[in-house]
Design a protein around this motif. Structure first.
Motif, short mmCIF file in Angstrom:
data_model
loop_
_atom_site.label_atom_id
_atom_site.label_comp_id
_atom_site.label_asym_id
_atom_site.label_seq_id
_atom_site.Cartn_x
_atom_site.Cartn_y
_atom_site.Cartn_z
N PHE A 89 0.85 -1.19 0.00
CA PHE A 89 0.00 0.00 0.00
C PHE A 89 0.89 1.24 0.00
O PHE A 89 1.84 1.33 0.77
N THR A 90 0.57 2.19 -0.85
CA THR A 90 1.37 3.42 -0.96
C THR A 90 0.98 4.40 0.14
O THR A 90 -0.19 4.74 0.30
N ILE A 91 1.97 4.85 0.90
CA ILE A 91 1.74 5.78 2.00
C ILE A 91 1.72 7.21 1.47
O ILE A 91 2.63 7.63 0.76
N ASN A 92 0.67 7.95 1.81
CA ASN A 92 0.65 9.38 1.50
C ASN A 92 0.89 10.19 2.77
O ASN A 92 1.01 9.63 3.86
N ASP A 93 0.96 11.50 2.67
CA ASP A 93 1.26 12.35 3.82
C ASP A 93 0.20 12.22 4.91
O ASP A 93 0.53 12.21 6.10
N GLU A 94 -1.06 12.12 4.51
CA GLU A 94 -2.14 12.01 5.49
C GLU A 94 -1.98 10.76 6.34
O GLU A 94 -2.08 10.81 7.57
N ILE A 95 -1.72 9.64 5.69
CA ILE A 95 -1.58 8.37 6.41
C ILE A 95 -0.35 8.39 7.29
O ILE A 95 -0.38 7.96 8.45
N GLU A 96 0.76 8.91 6.76
CA GLU A 96 1.98 8.96 7.57
C GLU A 96 1.79 9.84 8.80
O GLU A 96 2.15 9.45 9.91
N ASN A 97 1.22 11.01 8.63
CA ASN A 97 1.02 11.92 9.76
C ASN A 97 0.12 11.29 10.82
O ASN A 97 0.39 11.40 12.02
N LEU A 98 -0.95 10.63 10.37
CA LEU A 98 -1.89 10.01 11.30
C LEU A 98 -1.22 8.86 12.06
O LEU A 98 -1.33 8.76 13.29
N ALA A 99 -0.50 8.00 11.34
CA ALA A 99 0.13 6.84 11.97
C ALA A 99 1.25 7.27 12.93
O ALA A 99 1.35 6.74 14.05
N VAL A 100 2.08 8.21 12.53
CA VAL A 100 3.17 8.67 13.38
C VAL A 100 2.60 9.34 14.64
O VAL A 100 3.09 9.11 15.75
N THR A 101 1.57 10.16 14.49
CA THR A 101 0.96 10.83 15.64
C THR A 101 0.35 9.82 16.59
O THR A 101 0.42 9.98 17.82
N ALA A 102 -0.25 8.76 16.05
CA ALA A 102 -0.83 7.72 16.90
C ALA A 102 0.23 7.03 17.73
O ALA A 102 0.05 6.78 18.93
N VAL A 103 1.37 6.71 17.12
CA VAL A 103 2.46 6.05 17.83
C VAL A 103 3.01 6.97 18.92
O VAL A 103 3.30 6.53 20.04
N LYS A 104 3.12 8.25 18.61
CA LYS A 104 3.59 9.21 19.62
C LYS A 104 2.59 9.33 20.77
O LYS A 104 2.98 9.57 21.92
N ALA A 105 1.31 9.19 20.48
CA ALA A 105 0.28 9.32 21.51
C ALA A 105 0.42 8.27 22.60
O ALA A 105 0.05 8.51 23.76
N ILE A 106 0.95 7.09 22.26
CA ILE A 106 1.14 6.06 23.27
C ILE A 106 2.60 5.99 23.74
O ILE A 106 2.96 5.14 24.55
N GLY A 107 3.45 6.89 23.21
CA GLY A 107 4.84 6.97 23.66
C GLY A 107 5.73 5.86 23.16
O GLY A 107 6.75 5.55 23.79
N ALA A 108 5.39 5.26 22.01
CA ALA A 108 6.19 4.15 21.48
C ALA A 108 7.31 4.65 20.58
O ALA A 108 7.22 5.72 19.99
N ASP A 109 8.37 3.85 20.46
CA ASP A 109 9.45 4.13 19.52
C ASP A 109 9.07 3.66 18.13
O ASP A 109 9.40 4.31 17.13
N PHE A 110 8.39 2.52 18.06
CA PHE A 110 7.92 1.99 16.79
C PHE A 110 6.71 1.10 17.06
O PHE A 110 6.53 0.56 18.16
N ALA A 111 5.88 0.95 16.04
CA ALA A 111 4.66 0.15 16.21
C ALA A 111 4.00 -0.04 14.85
O ALA A 111 4.27 0.69 13.89
N GLY A 112 3.12 -1.03 14.81
CA GLY A 112 2.24 -1.21 13.65
C GLY A 112 0.90 -0.58 13.96
O GLY A 112 0.28 -0.89 14.98
#
Length: 298
Positions: free
Chosen positions: A228-251
């Protein structure tokens, strides 16, 4: 600097799948000059003592690692290593939040991130169903079909699609005292979602999962994966979600909502990476090791 790290898996479920994940991390570490030791959590002794607490392993009874990489949910061990000064990836707090779907949704809501409409079930001390008045209010808010999801579980096994009040009361009784939530059913995402792999501030790869036989898209339930091709919207949402739980990396699992809106379904701080590699050709282990090496050198 030649860092030494522990890769922690759970001794009670040390299956080929978990060992393969550990080997992928170990091989990536070797390529970047990092030494790792793979340990089961029951290879490690945690001694709490007023004068001196100790965490030791069967591999080396005296020396703590520079870091620990957790392919596990042993929050207590992760926390104890942190208290002794070991950098843990992901942190005990991130593992704790990710493992608890209610806690995850609360953190996502705190940061005003898009999630399905969710109601946290009240705590129960007995197996009986909730009151008829409460159940009717759930129906009024969410309608049918709706989702009942246990707070703890993996591979979609504790997620239930509910079509009527009989199924609802029966499922609530079967869950007994375990924590759970109610959630609106996202029809647009039936049998499909997006898994985005986030490392640090970057989404490095993504797949769309499709399942024509089940409302859940999980590969373990028969789903298939496509790049699946990642666009800016998806990247921003996914990265912000990972930061919200304080993770270094996640699916991060995203649902397809109405009006082309993406909704966050779950965040997995221990997401397996073999299927992603085979589908997209991106080896997340290499990126994880590079990220950890950068973090340790700061």
């Amino acid at each position: 600097m030649n860092y030494v790290g522990w890769i922690i898996i759970n001794g009670s479920i040390a299956t080929d799948k978990f060992l393969d994940y550990a080997n992928m991390i170990k091989e990536a570490a070797v390529k970047q000059g990092i030494t790792t030791i793979c340990l089961k959590n029951d290879d490690v002794i945690t001694l709490l003592c007023p004068k001196k607490s100790v965490v030791s392993s069967v591999a080396d009874n005296s020396k703590l690692p520079d870091f620990a990489f957790f392919i596990d949910k042993d929050i207590y061990l992760a926390r104890q290593l942190e208290q002794l000064g070991v950098r843990v990836f992901n942190s005990s707090k991130a593992i704790e939040i990710s493992d608890d779907k209610i806690y995850t949704y609360q953190m996502l809501e705190k940061y005003r991130l898009p999630i399905p409409k969710t109601i946290i079930a009240p705590k129960k001390y007995h197996a009986e169903s909730l009151s008829s008045n409460y159940i009717q209010k759930i129906i009024d808010h969410l309608g049918f079909p709706l989702i009942v999801k246990e707070a703890f579980g993996s591979f979609g096994q504790q997620v239930h699609l509910i079509h009527d009040i009989k199924e609802l009361t029966s499922t609530i009784s079967l869950i007994e005292q375990r924590p759970f939530l109610f959630q609106t059913y996202i029809e647009e995402s039936k049998g499909r979602d997006i898994r985005v792999q986030v490392i640090g501030n970057k989404a490095i790869t993504a797949v769309e999962r499709r399942n024509s036989q089940d409302f859940r898209a999980n590969v373990t339930n028969g789903g298939k994966m496509l790049p699946f091709t990642i666009n800016d919207e998806i990247e921003n949402l996914a990265v912000t979600a990972v930061k919200a739980i304080g993770a270094d990396f996640a699916g991060v699992d995203l649902l397809f909502g109405s009006n082309n809106e993406f909704l966050i379904c779950e965040i997995n701080a221990n997401a397996h990476i073999r299927n992603l590699y085979e589908c997209t050709g991106v080896n997340s282990a290499d990126h994880m090791i590079a990220y950890m090496q950068k973090e340790l050198s700061q």
